[in-house]
Design an enzyme around this catalytic site. Sequence first.
Site, mmCIF file in Angstrom:
data_model
loop_
_atom_site.group_PDB
_atom_site.id
_atom_site.type_symbol
_atom_site.label_atom_id
_atom_site.label_comp_id
_atom_site.label_asym_id
_atom_site.label_seq_id
_atom_site.Cartn_x
_atom_site.Cartn_y
_atom_site.Cartn_z
ATOM 1 N N CYS A 174 0.726 -1.239 0.094
ATOM 2 C CA CYS A 174 -0.111 -0.052 -0.123
ATOM 3 C C CYS A 174 0.990 1.231 -0.078
ATOM 4 O O CYS A 174 1.394 1.684 1.069
ATOM 5 C CB CYS A 174 -1.183 0.010 1.249
ATOM 6 S SG CYS A 174 -2.083 1.513 1.082
ATOM 7 N N LEU A 175 0.975 2.118 -1.299
ATOM 8 C CA LEU A 175 1.881 2.904 -1.251
ATOM 9 C C LEU A 175 1.343 4.059 -0.490
ATOM 10 O O LEU A 175 2.207 4.843 0.500
ATOM 11 C CB LEU A 175 1.787 3.541 -2.596
ATOM 12 C CG LEU A 175 2.513 4.585 -3.113
ATOM 13 C CD1 LEU A 175 3.526 4.436 -4.279
ATOM 14 C CD2 LEU A 175 1.821 5.853 -3.458
ATOM 15 N N VAL A 176 0.091 4.272 -0.610
ATOM 16 C CA VAL A 176 -0.394 5.855 0.175
ATOM 17 C C VAL A 176 -0.324 5.552 1.686
ATOM 18 O O VAL A 176 -0.435 6.467 2.255
ATOM 19 C CB VAL A 176 -1.699 5.994 -0.452
ATOM 20 C CG1 VAL A 176 -2.743 5.264 0.213
ATOM 21 C CG2 VAL A 176 -2.079 7.585 -0.085
ATOM 22 N N TYR A 207 -6.607 8.158 -5.886
ATOM 23 C CA TYR A 207 -7.050 8.693 -4.853
ATOM 24 C C TYR A 207 -8.027 9.791 -5.058
ATOM 25 O O TYR A 207 -7.931 10.580 -6.106
ATOM 26 C CB TYR A 207 -5.994 9.157 -4.014
ATOM 27 C CG TYR A 207 -4.804 7.917 -4.004
ATOM 28 C CD1 TYR A 207 -5.107 6.688 -3.640
ATOM 29 C CD2 TYR A 207 -3.424 8.245 -4.519
ATOM 30 C CE1 TYR A 207 -4.309 5.708 -3.416
ATOM 31 C CE2 TYR A 207 -2.590 7.346 -4.326
ATOM 32 C CZ TYR A 207 -2.762 6.160 -4.016
ATOM 33 O OH TYR A 207 -2.103 5.081 -4.010
ATOM 34 N N ASN A 232 -12.147 1.347 -1.783
ATOM 35 C CA ASN A 232 -10.868 0.312 -1.921
ATOM 36 C C ASN A 232 -11.095 -0.702 -3.012
ATOM 37 O O ASN A 232 -10.366 -0.869 -3.918
ATOM 38 C CB ASN A 232 -10.208 0.171 -0.830
ATOM 39 C CG ASN A 232 -8.704 -0.397 -0.990
ATOM 40 O OD1 ASN A 232 -7.884 0.169 -1.576
ATOM 41 N ND2 ASN A 232 -8.422 -1.587 -0.569
ATOM 42 N N CYS A 281 -0.715 3.358 -7.410
ATOM 43 C CA CYS A 281 -1.152 2.878 -6.359
ATOM 44 C C CYS A 281 -1.592 1.244 -6.927
ATOM 45 O O CYS A 281 -1.653 1.028 -7.747
ATOM 46 C CB CYS A 281 -2.474 3.257 -6.433
ATOM 47 S SG CYS A 281 -3.806 2.397 -5.445
ATOM 48 N N VAL A 282 -0.805 0.563 -5.768
ATOM 49 C CA VAL A 282 -0.818 -0.890 -6.189
ATOM 50 C C VAL A 282 -2.145 -1.479 -6.121
ATOM 51 O O VAL A 282 -2.398 -2.689 -6.735
ATOM 52 C CB VAL A 282 0.114 -1.570 -5.140
ATOM 53 C CG1 VAL A 282 1.518 -1.216 -5.297
ATOM 54 C CG2 VAL A 282 -0.312 -1.505 -3.871
ATOM 55 N N GLN A 283 -3.309 -0.957 -5.481
ATOM 56 C CA GLN A 283 -4.553 -1.618 -5.853
ATOM 57 C C GLN A 283 -5.428 -1.249 -7.251
ATOM 58 O O GLN A 283 -5.877 -1.920 -7.504
ATOM 59 C CB GLN A 283 -5.415 -0.858 -4.721
ATOM 60 C CG GLN A 283 -6.991 -1.306 -4.617
ATOM 61 C CD GLN A 283 -7.058 -2.798 -4.281
ATOM 62 O OE1 GLN A 283 -6.399 -3.561 -4.306
ATOM 63 N NE2 GLN A 283 -8.368 -3.167 -4.185
#
Length: 233
Positions: free
Chosen positions: A63-65, A120, A150, A181-183
Site C-alpha cells: 500500500c503506497l499511500v 485517490y 478501495n 497505487c498498487v490497488q
Amino acid sequence: METEIPAMLRAREMTAPERFTFHSSRMRMKNVTKEELAAMDADSDRCALELSDARVDVLGYACLVAIMSMGVGYHRVSEARLHQRTMENGGPAPVVTSAGALVDGLKIIGAKKVSLLAPYMKPLTKLVIDYIEHEGIEVVDSISLEIPDNLEVGRQDPMAPVEITKKLNTANVDAIVCSACVQMPSLPSVQPIEDRTGLPVISSSVATTYQMLKKLGLPTGIPGYGALFSGKY
C-alpha cells in the site's frame, strides 16, 4: 499486487529458471482515508510476523499511500521495523514497500520530472506528490480519479490508463507513473503507454516487483513491462 506481481513473476518464469511461490497476509482497509490508512499501517507488524512464519525470502508491503500518508521518508522507518519483526520471529527477510520501490525505481531510471495517475481523492494525491518531491523528483502533472472505495479502485479496467494518461501533461518529463497505487490495476497499460510516448513508464507494482527481484539477487529482465524491466538496470 496479488494479481500483478504473480503475473510478472510468471512471465519471468518463461525465460528464467527460478520458480516462485506467493503468500499474502492482509491489513484491513475499506475506504482510502488518512485515518483508515494509519490504522492499516499499524497492522503491518502482525502481517510481517505471519509471513515470516512461512520463511518467505522477501516481503512486499502493498500500500503506497498508507506509507506516504505517515510522513515523508517513512518507507525507510517501516522497512527497518518490519525487517526487525521478521528477525525476531527467526525468519529474517528483507522488506520492500511499494512507496520506497516507486521512489527508488524512478531514481534508477534517472527520472527528475514525472507525471502521474492515481485513483485517490485529491488531498491524498497531494500527500503522494509531496512525498515524491521530498525525495528530489518533481511531479509536473497529476490526475486524481477520486475513488474513495478501495474495492472500487481494484475493479478499474487495467487498460484504462492507456487513455487516461493521454490527458497528462508529459512535456519535458522523464517518466510517467501510470498507477501510483498498487490497488489500481494497470499492468497491461505499461508497455502501450511507453510505446506511444517514447517515455519510460512505471507503476507501483512494477517498481515493487523490480525491487523484490533485486533483494533476491536475481536478474530483472522481463520483456513487455516497461523500461525498468528492460534489463538495462
